[in-house]
Design an enzyme around this catalytic site. Structure first.
Site, PDB file in Angstrom:
ATOM      1  N   LYS A  54       0.837  -1.203   0.000  1.00 45.89           N
ATOM      2  CA  LYS A  54       0.000   0.000   0.000  1.00 45.89           C
ATOM      3  C   LYS A  54       0.870   1.251   0.000  1.00 45.89           C
ATOM      4  O   LYS A  54       0.608   2.215  -0.731  1.00 45.89           O
ATOM      5  CB  LYS A  54      -0.946  -0.009   1.210  1.00 45.89           C
ATOM      6  N   GLN A  98      -4.557  -1.325   9.474  1.00 46.96           N
ATOM      7  CA  GLN A  98      -4.602  -2.690   8.916  1.00 46.96           C
ATOM      8  C   GLN A  98      -5.226  -3.661   9.915  1.00 46.96           C
ATOM      9  O   GLN A  98      -4.847  -3.691  11.084  1.00 46.96           O
ATOM     10  CB  GLN A  98      -3.175  -3.134   8.537  1.00 46.96           C
ATOM     11  N   ASP A 121     -11.098   3.290   4.131  1.00 44.87           N
ATOM     12  CA  ASP A 121     -11.498   1.878   4.119  1.00 44.87           C
ATOM     13  C   ASP A 121     -13.024   1.728   4.097  1.00 44.87           C
ATOM     14  O   ASP A 121     -13.538   0.645   3.800  1.00 44.87           O
ATOM     15  CB  ASP A 121     -10.999   1.185   5.401  1.00 44.87           C
TER      16      ASP A 121
HETATM   17  N1  GUN Z   1      -7.345  -6.546   6.195  1.00 44.48           N
HETATM   18  C1  GUN Z   1      -7.754  -7.275   5.134  1.00 44.48           C
HETATM   19  N2  GUN Z   1      -8.316  -6.475   4.210  1.00 44.48           N
HETATM   20  C2  GUN Z   1      -8.261  -5.228   4.691  1.00 44.48           C
HETATM   21  C3  GUN Z   1      -8.669  -3.962   4.198  1.00 44.48           C
HETATM   22  O1  GUN Z   1      -9.223  -3.818   3.094  1.00 44.48           O
HETATM   23  N3  GUN Z   1      -8.420  -2.890   4.998  1.00 44.48           N
HETATM   24  C4  GUN Z   1      -7.830  -3.026   6.201  1.00 44.48           C
HETATM   25  N4  GUN Z   1      -7.649  -1.935   6.924  1.00 44.48           N
HETATM   26  N5  GUN Z   1      -7.441  -4.176   6.695  1.00 44.48           N
HETATM   27  C5  GUN Z   1      -7.654  -5.263   5.944  1.00 44.48           C
END
Ligand code: GUN
Length: 298
Positions: A54, A98, A121
């Site tokens: 990311k 995350q 998100d």
């Molecule tokens: N863990 C797995 N997928 C995601 C996501 O799309 N965003 C976040 N913050 N954590 C995740």
């Protein structure tokens, strides 16, 4: 018959390129780059890979990346203090914590602490509620990416029978809302659904997000269905694949003989998640700056 392969990797590359162009325009207009803060707590190796990817993609799109890596022993109060600081930071347009978080930290409390207008998100209750009532907000990246692929493959989704398998807050529920907002007839199936093959057989659109390798079989599908496979499962190692093969929630070879179009694993939905995250961050930046994005290509 063999299904068309829905190339999420190529679609994501195109989206990232468009985000990059728009991010440069934003920087020129606003006098600063759009910024994304990514927070990782602990050392979960899969999460560390995602967070690194990311951060790299954010920089490649011409945006500022703020990475915060906290030890597994971080307290909930310390994490909440960091979020408060990021909420108040004018250089930060988007905040992503995350998931999953280490045991002992209340995930819902953490999500609730993120300013909804920085919640790229789309996990905050305000944004979930906005999606549910059809108001503008942030939509979770993976399901929004799936919707983009479906609209690219099918055009108008109006009147289509869609079956979403899986009811998570991150994928299944927002996916169903998006399909409903696009005027599809939507069923959410899950682990307690009776006669799942019969439910799936009704579907013009199947979105599989259960996390069980190759669970959805080819003979469950209606001929001509469009299949979006959100699953990423690693199988046990074999001589041919010493690291273990990556497979989706759909038995790909069987499904490709019945479906009109299908996303591969890897290279289907996976690459879309980061591309949509960058898009959401840029949208957040424009809103914070009170500027209008040129065109509506994103
Ligand atoms: N863990 C797995 N997928 C995601 C996501 O799309 N965003 C976040 N913050 N954590 C995740």
């Amino acid at each position: 018959m063999s299904a068309a392969v829905i190339d999420g990797k190529a679609f994501a590359a195109g989206l990232r390129q468009r985000v990059g162009v728009a991010a440069a325009a934003f920087a020129a207009q606003a006098g600063r780059k759009a910024g994304l803060a990514v927070v990782l707590v602990g050392e979960d190796p899969a999460s560390a890979v995602y967070v690194r990817a990311k951060g790299k993609a954010t920089l490649e799109a011409g945006m500022a990346s703020f990475e915060h890596r906290l030890p597994a022993a971080t307290s909930e109060a310390e994490l909440l203090a960091l979020i408060a600081q990021l909420n108040a930071d004018p250089a930060v347009d988007g905040i992503l914590v995350q998931l999953p978080l280490p045991a002992g930290i209340d995930e819902q409390a953490v999500i609730a602490a993120i300013a909804p207008d920085k919640d790229v998100d789309g996990f905050h209750i305000d944004n979930a509620g906005r999606l549910a009532v059809g108001q503008e907000g942030f939509v979770p990246c993976t399901p929004l990416g799936c919707l983009m692929l479906l609209q690219d493959a099918l055009g108008d989704l109006s009147g289509k029978e869609a079956v979403v398998i899986g009811r998570s807050n991150i994928v299944g529920k927002p996916m169903a809302q998006l399909l409903l907002n696009a005027n599809a007839t939507v069923t959410i199936a899950h682990s307690r659904t009776a006669d799942l093959p019969a439910v799936v057989r009704r579907a013009d659109i199947v979105v599989a997000a259960v996390g069980r390798p190759e669970m959805i079989r080819g003979d469950w599908l209606k001929p001509g269905a469009v299949v979006i496979d959100v699953g990423i499962n690693r199988l046990a190692p074999t001589d041919d694949a010493p690291k273990g093969r990556l497979v989706g929630d759909v038995a790909y070879d069987e499904a490709a003989g019945v479906a009109a179009a299908i996303t591969p694993v890897p290279g289907g939905v996976g690459p879309m998640t980061i591309a949509v995250l960058l898009r959401n961050t840029l949208v957040a930046a424009y809103r914070h700056a009170g500027l209008q994005m040129e065109g509506d290509a994103l």
